[in-house]
Write an enzyme that holds these catalytic residues in place. Structure first.
Site, PDB file in Angstrom:
ATOM      1  CE1 TYR A   1      -7.058   2.687  -0.466  1.00 33.62           C
ATOM      2  CE2 TYR A   1      -4.646   2.828   0.013  1.00 33.62           C
ATOM      3  CZ  TYR A   1      -5.600   2.113  -0.675  1.00 33.62           C
ATOM      4  OH  TYR A   1      -5.446   0.963  -1.076  1.00 33.62           O
TER       5      TYR A   1
ATOM      6  CD  GLU B   1      -2.820  -1.000  -0.180  1.00 32.78           C
ATOM      7  OE1 GLU B   1      -2.827   0.311  -0.620  1.00 32.78           O
ATOM      8  OE2 GLU B   1      -3.515  -2.050  -0.531  1.00 32.78           O
TER       9      GLU B   1
ATOM     10  CG  ASP C   1      -8.624   4.472  -4.247  1.00 33.65           C
ATOM     11  OD1 ASP C   1      -9.890   4.514  -4.376  1.00 33.65           O
ATOM     12  OD2 ASP C   1      -7.926   3.763  -4.761  1.00 33.65           O
TER      13      ASP C   1
END
Length: 337
Positions: free
Chosen positions: A99, A16, A117
């Site tokens: 996020y 991520e 996102d």
DNA sequence: AATCCGGGGCG
DNA sequence: CGCCCAGGATT
């Protein structure tokens, strides 16, 4: 994606961070290299900064790399190597925002936190025909609340993956596949003919022009190297001696010699080469410039407390793409210049 | 709230 | 050439 169905919070976190503002296809090989070099968070925590930055080289947004290392060491030392297991604690990690915290919480621990996102902003703004600017504070708040309301609380991980996949493959920024879209009958933007006007952004970004003139000072087989530690682009990466200008400068042997004398008090110097123009577009500025090779018979006092490194040492360092473009032309051979 | 941080891909 | 990308930190 190689990390699909992954449950290891370390691997999810790493992927991520890499994927922040980065396309999957651009980040994939970086992710694989990181996992191969550092299979666990404790191994990443023990790594040397320089090696990690070299692995990150070319990926951009270099503070992500700095925060990655900081957080790996924090978890290894302060948390006994155990990744935090709830949203609030995950959110406190450096480099982890709303996020990424929601992504880790839902993918690794199946906790009910909705990701928001770029894909989610787009899908929700269209399905519900919301024209609040997504880059405004009001928009961020409104879309976060809505995302939480429509989240599937039984399978938050799968739901989060699905809405992002949907945004990336069907509800795309340009030329979305509305004709084949399963949400055609409920998508307000489609029904009202507003798909191409959503989502709305309010900020227009200004681009600056900068001219970077790099001097490759060589003395005794070594080259002057500088690490960029100021708050600016390419933080923590390395560079040569930089003369920055806010306008285009026209260099020739005479003007270089004059500049060296006036700015650095250098009287003896051999101007070996003046490169053609190089350029790089960044998101918020245009960088243009040249590289000038100079051999110095002696180190001037003005350059005494700089670092002078051999070619072998230089190869271990991470450089911005602007410099790598130049180095890839073969500018620094084994014999230097 | 505004500004900054990279590099790549695409139309 | 402008926009966007599995955003976040700083001021």
């Amino acid at each position: 994606m190689p990390w699909k169905g992954e449950k290891d919070p370390y691997k999810i976190w790493l992927s991520e961070i890499i994927l922040q503002q980065t396309r999957v296809e651009q980040g994939r090989s970086y992710y694989e290299n990181f996992i191969q070099n550092y299979p666990t968070i404790s191994q990443l925590a023990k790594a040397k900064d320089e090696k990690v930055f070299k692995l990150w080289e070319g990926l951009g947004y270099y503070n992500r790399c700095k925060n990655l290392l900081f957080t790996a060491r924090y978890i290894a030392k302060e948390l006994n190597g155990v990744f935090p297991g709830n949203y609030e604690d995950i959110l406190t990690l450096k480099g982890v925002g709303p996020y990424t915290a929601a992504a880790i919480a839902s993918f690794a621990f199946n906790l009910p936190h909705a990701v928001v996102d770029g894909n989610v902003f787009r899908v929700l703004s269209r399905v519900f025909a919301i024209d609040t600017a997504i880059d405004s504070t009001a928009g961020k708040s409104e879309f976060s609340i809505l995302a939480d309301e429509v989240l599937d609380r039984k399978e938050p991980g799968i739901y989060n993956q699905a809405i992002m996949d949907f945004g990336a493959t069907v509800c795309k920024p340009f030329a979305p596949l509305c004709n084949h879209c399963p949400l055609q009958k409920i998508c307000k933007a489609y029904l009202e003919g507003k798909v191409n006007y959503l989502p709305v952004k309010e900020k227009v970004l200004q681009k600056k022009n900068r001219w970077f003139y790099y001097f490759l000072f060589q003395h005794d087989g070594k080259i002057l190297i500088h690490q960029r530690l100021m708050k600016d682009i390419w933080e923590n990466l390395f560079e040569f001696y930089l003369a920055e200008s806010n306008e285009h400068l026209h260099w020739n042997e005479a003007s270089v010699k004059e500049w060296l004398y006036e700015q650095l008090g250098i009287e003896k110097a051999e101007i070996v080469h003046i490169s053609p123009q190089f350029a790089q577009q960044l998101t918020h500025q245009n960088v243009k410039g040249q590289f000038i090779k100079v051999i110095l018979p002696a180190i001037p006092t003005t350059l005494e407390h700089h670092e002078w490194l051999s070619l072998q040492q230089i190869r271990q360092l991470a450089f911005p793409k602007f410099i790598n473009q130049y180095l890839e032309t073969g500018a620094l051979q084994a014999s230097l210049f």
